[in-house]
Design an enzyme around this catalytic site. Structure first.
Site, PDB file in Angstrom:
ATOM      1  CE  LYS A 231      -3.446   5.249  -1.723  1.00 24.98           C
ATOM      2  NZ  LYS A 231      -4.302   6.167  -1.907  1.00 24.98           N
TER       3      LYS A 231
ATOM      4  CE1 TYR B 125      -3.692   2.537   0.284  1.00 19.84           C
ATOM      5  CE2 TYR B 125      -1.758   3.241   2.650  1.00 19.84           C
ATOM      6  CZ  TYR B 125      -3.452   3.358   1.559  1.00 19.84           C
ATOM      7  OH  TYR B 125      -4.336   4.472   2.099  1.00 19.84           O
TER       8      TYR B 125
END
Length: 250
Positions: free
Chosen positions: A161, A157
């Protein structure tokens, strides 16, 4: 009261819940005609209902932002009435679940890359085509504090990002000569229905991780989106703005 986005057109991906819904409501409250995009018609319809109940204007488009043809159609729907796309929030994404890197699911990583990287890239690509032709616009990408610091258990993740921030900066430099600003918002934890399922000790721990002593409300993230879209941020482009109660402060 003057609405700062009167007569504008806005697009919000992932607009069916959470920060996407809060941002769609906030943009509509400032006068923008908001097109909310997502994969679940029921939640999108509810966002539209809430906007219209508050006196705003909205429509919804069911689309998978990992499919370029569907992204293109969603953007075309957003410009259908006014012939313009003035504002865009690329909010749709996937955060997965806690897994150490050595155990990380390849399938989960692939889904994150598809939504958080490919989806944001495709959305910007087609938004920028319209904004470049008209010579103006503002885009906000919903990144995360995980794109700014390490977060154990969320390496995939965090990677996606961080990629969103890199795309934001690179695209901002390309778009600036055309009168277009592109920025990212990096929230910490946000109060969502999932958070509401935690017990008191878990919630206390999450609150304590933020120097301001609590996690964010979705409306606080939406306020940052509105500001970055507004003329009050007219000289701001290419930034990754933490809205995290101090969570990412070194």
């Amino acid at each position: 009261m003057t609405q700062q986005f009167a007569s504008t057109s806005a697009l919000v991906t992932g607009g069916g819940s959470g920060t996407g819904r809060a941002s769609a409501l906030a943009l509509a409250a400032e006068g923008s005609l908001v097109t909310v995009v997502g994969r679940t018609a029921a939640t999108l319809k509810e966002t539209v209902r809430l906007i219209e109940a508050s006196g705003g204007s909205a429509r919804y488009v069911v689309a998978d932002i990992t499919d370029e043809s569907q992204v293109e159609k969603a953007v075309q729907a957003a410009v259908a009435d006014t012939g313009r796309l003035d504002l865009a929030l690329n909010n749709a994404g996937y955060d997965g679940e806690f897994q150490l890197t050595k155990d990380y699911s390849s399938e989960m990583l692939d889904q994150m890359i598809a939504l958080n990287v490919r989806g944001v890239f495709l959305s910007m690509k087609h938004e920028l085509r319209h904004m470049t032709a008209q010579g103006s616009g503002a885009i906000v990408n919903m990144s995360s504090g995980a794109g700014l610091i390490g977060v154990p258990g969320y390496s995939g993740y965090a990677a996606t990002k961080t990629a969103e921030i890199a795309m934001t900066k690179s695209s901002a430099l390309e778009a600036a000569p055309h009168g277009i600003r592109i920025n990212a918002v990096c929230p910490g934890l946000v109060d969502t229905p999932m958070i509401a399922t935690l017990d008191a000790d878990q919630r206390k721990s999450l609150d304590a991780a933020h120097p301001l002593g609590r996690i964010a409300r979705a409306e606080e993230i939406a306020d940052a989106v509105v500001w970055l879209c507004s003329d009050k941020a007219s000289f701001v482009t290419g930034i990754a703005l933490p809205v995290d109660g101090g969570y990412t402060v070194p």
